[in-house]
Design an enzyme around this catalytic site. Sequence first.
Site, PDB file in Angstrom:
ATOM      1  N   ASP A  34       0.841  -1.196   0.000  1.00 52.47           N
ATOM      2  CA  ASP A  34       0.000   0.000   0.000  1.00 52.47           C
ATOM      3  C   ASP A  34       0.875   1.243   0.000  1.00 52.47           C
ATOM      4  O   ASP A  34       1.307   1.720   1.048  1.00 52.47           O
ATOM      5  CB  ASP A  34      -0.919  -0.014   1.237  1.00 52.47           C
ATOM      6  CG  ASP A  34      -1.837   1.199   1.277  1.00 52.47           C
ATOM      7  OD1 ASP A  34      -1.927   1.923   0.262  1.00 52.47           O
ATOM      8  OD2 ASP A  34      -2.481   1.411   2.336  1.00 52.47           O
ATOM      9  N   LYS A  94       1.753   7.916   0.416  1.00 49.69           N
ATOM     10  CA  LYS A  94       2.151   7.975   1.817  1.00 49.69           C
ATOM     11  C   LYS A  94       3.532   8.604   1.955  1.00 49.69           C
ATOM     12  O   LYS A  94       4.326   8.547   1.016  1.00 49.69           O
ATOM     13  CB  LYS A  94       2.232   6.550   2.388  1.00 49.69           C
ATOM     14  CG  LYS A  94       0.908   5.868   2.606  1.00 49.69           C
ATOM     15  CD  LYS A  94       1.110   4.471   3.198  1.00 49.69           C
ATOM     16  CE  LYS A  94      -0.208   3.754   3.391  1.00 49.69           C
ATOM     17  NZ  LYS A  94      -1.052   4.337   4.439  1.00 49.69           N
ATOM     18  N   GLU A  97      -7.995   2.570   0.658  1.00 44.99           N
ATOM     19  CA  GLU A  97      -8.265   1.602  -0.413  1.00 44.99           C
ATOM     20  C   GLU A  97      -8.821   0.276   0.103  1.00 44.99           C
ATOM     21  O   GLU A  97      -9.510  -0.427  -0.615  1.00 44.99           O
ATOM     22  CB  GLU A  97      -6.973   1.345  -1.214  1.00 44.99           C
ATOM     23  CG  GLU A  97      -5.996   0.302  -0.639  1.00 44.99           C
ATOM     24  CD  GLU A  97      -5.415   0.684   0.708  1.00 44.99           C
ATOM     25  OE1 GLU A  97      -5.442   1.884   1.038  1.00 44.99           O
ATOM     26  OE2 GLU A  97      -4.937  -0.211   1.441  1.00 44.99           O
ATOM     27  N   ARG A 149     -11.154  -0.500   2.240  1.00 48.42           N
ATOM     28  CA  ARG A 149     -12.627  -0.542   2.261  1.00 48.42           C
ATOM     29  C   ARG A 149     -13.196  -0.759   0.865  1.00 48.42           C
ATOM     30  O   ARG A 149     -14.259  -1.351   0.708  1.00 48.42           O
ATOM     31  CB  ARG A 149     -13.147   0.753   2.906  1.00 48.42           C
ATOM     32  CG  ARG A 149     -12.618   1.999   2.242  1.00 48.42           C
ATOM     33  CD  ARG A 149     -12.649   3.223   3.146  1.00 48.42           C
ATOM     34  NE  ARG A 149     -11.528   3.273   4.082  1.00 48.42           N
ATOM     35  CZ  ARG A 149     -11.360   4.225   4.990  1.00 48.42           C
ATOM     36  NH1 ARG A 149     -12.252   5.193   5.098  1.00 48.42           N
ATOM     37  NH2 ARG A 149     -10.329   4.207   5.804  1.00 48.42           N
TER      38      ARG A 149
HETATM   39  N1  BES Z   1      -3.179   0.191   5.203  1.00 52.19           N
HETATM   40  C1  BES Z   1      -3.529   1.446   5.757  1.00 52.19           C
HETATM   41  C2  BES Z   1      -3.763   1.398   7.262  1.00 52.19           C
HETATM   42  C3  BES Z   1      -2.585   1.031   8.133  1.00 52.19           C
HETATM   43  C4  BES Z   1      -1.847   2.003   8.773  1.00 52.19           C
HETATM   44  C5  BES Z   1      -2.260  -0.290   8.363  1.00 52.19           C
HETATM   45  C6  BES Z   1      -0.798   1.651   9.593  1.00 52.19           C
HETATM   46  C7  BES Z   1      -1.218  -0.641   9.185  1.00 52.19           C
HETATM   47  C8  BES Z   1      -0.482   0.324   9.812  1.00 52.19           C
HETATM   48  C9  BES Z   1      -4.802   1.970   5.095  1.00 52.19           C
HETATM   49  O1  BES Z   1      -4.977   1.589   3.769  1.00 52.19           O
HETATM   50  C10 BES Z   1      -4.697   3.450   5.097  1.00 52.19           C
HETATM   51  O2  BES Z   1      -3.840   3.958   4.450  1.00 52.19           O
HETATM   52  N2  BES Z   1      -5.587   4.097   5.835  1.00 52.19           N
HETATM   53  C11 BES Z   1      -5.577   5.505   5.941  1.00 52.19           C
HETATM   54  C12 BES Z   1      -6.993   5.971   5.808  1.00 52.19           C
HETATM   55  C13 BES Z   1      -7.124   7.466   5.604  1.00 52.19           C
HETATM   56  C14 BES Z   1      -6.580   7.859   4.255  1.00 52.19           C
HETATM   57  C15 BES Z   1      -8.576   7.826   5.718  1.00 52.19           C
HETATM   58  C16 BES Z   1      -5.012   5.866   7.304  1.00 52.19           C
HETATM   59  O3  BES Z   1      -5.232   5.134   8.265  1.00 52.19           O
HETATM   60  O4  BES Z   1      -4.302   6.864   7.390  1.00 52.19           O
HETATM   61 ZN    ZN Z   2      -4.092  -0.172   3.208  1.00 54.98          ZN
HETATM   62 MN    MN Z   3      -4.006   2.881   2.419  1.00 57.96          MN
END
Ligand code: BES
Ligand code: ZN
Ligand code: MN
Length: 532
Positions: free
Chosen positions: A303, A310, A382, A384
């Site tokens: 991701d 990110k 992504e 969800r």
């Molecule tokens: N895969 C991430 C969530 C995650 C964060 C998993 C840290 C493991 C460790 C997920 O896809 C994500 O990026 N979520 C975002 C959502 C936001 C953009 C609403 C997040 O948590 O920042």
């Molecule tokens: Zn993710």
């Molecule tokens: Mn993500």
Amino acid sequence: MVAEPGFLCMMAQRRDRFGPMNEDRMSITTEISFVSLSDLKPDAGDTLVVFVGAQLALSDATKSLLGEAASALPRAAKTARFKGKSGSSMDVLSPAGSKAGRLIAIGVEPAKKPPAGAPAYDYAALGGQVLGKAGSAASVLIAFDPPEWASDSHAAAADFVMGLKLRTYNFDLYKTKKKKDEDNDKPEKIKIQVGVLDPLAAKKAAKRTDSLADGVKLARDLVNEPPNVLFPVEFAARARKLEKLGVEVEVLDVADMKKLGMNALLGVGQGSAHDSRCVIMRWNGGKAGAKPVAFVGKGVTFDSGGISIKPAGGMEDMKGDMAGAACVVGLMHALAARKAKVNAIGAIGIVENMPGGKAQRPGDIVKTMSGQTIEIINTDAEGRLVLADVLWHVQDRFKPRFMVNLATLTGAILVALGNEYAGLFSNNDELSERLTTAGIATGEKVWRMPMGPAYEKLIESKFADMKNVGGRHAGSITAAQILQKFVKDTPWAHLDIAGTGMASPSSDINQSWGSGWGVRLLDRLVFDHYEG
Ligand code: BES
Ligand code: ZN
Ligand code: MN
């Protein structure tokens, strides 16, 4: 689909040299057997492990095994200030009165009352502790007869051995400079004899826990694998290996998913050079025609965040964004290997979230398989999107008794619960309670979080049926609300495992980055409520 040829070639060679992956490749191999307590014959080369309760209590069998050393124990304990408290231990070299080269006394007096529903003792953790204490011993004899313990000691012994096995897990597949035996203090092989009252009963009980340990290790392997090796097509190939155990495995490719209308899942994968997959695994151990239970996993093999990319720091951890899918594969392995009397579906959506030229943009609107539309605000939300289509597909096609999905879904769940509990979101009190209880029993704990229509306001979109993010507040809850829009009346639970699936602090039974979290929890859920 572009494979990274150089690296794969190297892997193929390694496979030839070291045999098939996942087997025979641990740096330490362990040979574990159950023997009768009276058949433990410690010698100078052996480390003898005994359990000590309150006021240095020993069981009768342990006393007779220790012989004269039993009466020397209190003196050593006084010097070492060892009182038999759980978690403490005492190490005695050349113990007077025993033939063993080394004696380890492990305290098992529970420190405090366990929470309601928790086992009196966490035998798996105890197994892990013993192996940790034994360190570089090559031959370990364990008198598994803690004082004042229950009559179900063979089940306890099986859990104990599972703990031993999980503790030995070590992901070193990519270390090419392993130390040679001469300059290594770790033995290449550890021989462990577990002395119990009834070796046959223990062996029988261990069949189930061995399958479980293998399932957990498989899940850990998948989480630990690097993302250039474990991309969606390769992940599907690993899941396919469950066919060996009698699991039916169906792999949907991009064309199949287009036909089904899984555009939300496909949108996430469209910026990657690697094609997306959806894998449906079926274990038919129950009555023919009986409704299945269903498990659904988020499998983002990497991701990057996509166009909403990110930050660089720690981005390598996002290879673990498939821990939910890994758990589902590990669980299906465990259920099939122990021939669970249940019909179970495992379904995983596998994609790579990358910012390529064809990548999905903020502002895009995708039509999900359910017909509902989602406006993409942030391409990093992504998981969800992937789950929306897989949940819908599973519900529509299999009409399951329940669906439990697992996903490393939000960073926000780490803020709320840390690494200790997974977040539980559900539309069903009974399923929630069963999961909570199974969590206490296995130590894979879940904490129920609130949901409700008020939170749905946060995901209203100007242009589509919903948007894919809800803003700064209640991030884990708004993510769960989106998932719930793809669940009709089916009892459903979502486990947000971003804090527990990977990178949690090491424990008695896990020293590796990937934890395999959830396999033991869900195996227990099935075992306690849905078999037969
Ligand atoms: N895969 C991430 C969530 C995650 C964060 C998993 C840290 C493991 C460790 C997920 O896809 C994500 O990026 N979520 C975002 C959502 C936001 C953009 C609403 C997040 O948590 O920042
Ligand atoms: Zn993710
Ligand atoms: Mn993500």
